[in-house]
Write a protein that holds these residues in place. Structure first.
Motif: not given
Ligand code: MN3
Length: 205
Positions: A76-78, A165-167, A169-171
């Motif tokens: 997902n992050h890649a 889109l990463d939702v 909280e660390h994002a």
């Protein structure tokens, strides 16, 4: 080592003011690195170590929580880093295959934006919002909890993610605290539509 943390395609600070450099530094260097290391530890010495990440995720529900969570986090992050750019924003080019699919699947760009924002905003707790392609070429929006994604057999709606889109909280917490909607709105200023279009073309092949 089976999987390698990909480099960011731009400087940590490149997405400012929309996404701050410190968040990017921790998100990539700690969180994404952590998922990558834990994925490698979970698959070491197993047949999964020789497989493509997409093929692992297709049977995520069979491989246990460590592979599902960290494999998802790795993939997902890649994707997330790739679909952002300091030169991003605007709207997809309407004349491309992807632009035409967008026009077919949504009632204009604002309709897409409203639906994507709704998916990102209504995901309770941690997770992701996605724009996905079906093999037929049509597009749909969905969201997943935790580090799940639409490639996984356990996903509610399955498809090939082309924008994520990463939702978690660390994002966004350092810059936006509890204001997830502001972060989601800011994301639209950095979306790399040329890359999303490329991913679309690959997805429907
Ligand atoms: Mn994250």
């Amino acid at each position: 080592m089976a999987f390698k943390l990909p480099d960011l395609p731009y400087d940590h600070k490149a997405l400012e003011p929309h996404i701050d450099g410190r968040t990017m530094e921790i998100h990539h260097g700690k969180h994404h690195a952590g998922y990558t290391n834990k994925l490698n530890a979970a698959i070491e010495g197993t047949p999964l170590a020789k497989m493509k990440i997409e093929d692992i995720l297709k049977k995520a529900s069979k491989h246990g929580a460590a592979v599902r969570n960290n494999g998802g986090g790795f993939y997902n992050h890649a994707l997330f880093w790739k679909v952002m750019s300091p030169d991003g924003g605007g709207e997809p080019k309407p004349t491309t295959k992807f632009g035409k699919a967008m026009a077919k699947s949504f009632k204009g760009f604002d309709d897409f934006k409203d639906k994507f924002k709704a998916a990102a905003g209504s995901r309770f707790g941690s997770g992701w919002a996605w724009l996905c392609a079906r093999k037929s070429g049509t597009l749909f929006i969905t969201s997943t909890p935790n580090q799940d994604n639409p490639l996984m057999d356990c996903a509610e709606k399955k498809g090939i993610p082309i924008l994520g889109l990463d939702v978690w909280e660390h994002a966004y917490y350092l810059n936006y605290q509890n204001r997830r909607p502001d972060y989601v709105e800011a994301f639209f200023n950095v979306i790399n539509w040329d890359e999303v279009s490329k991913l679309y073309n690959k997805a429907i092949k």
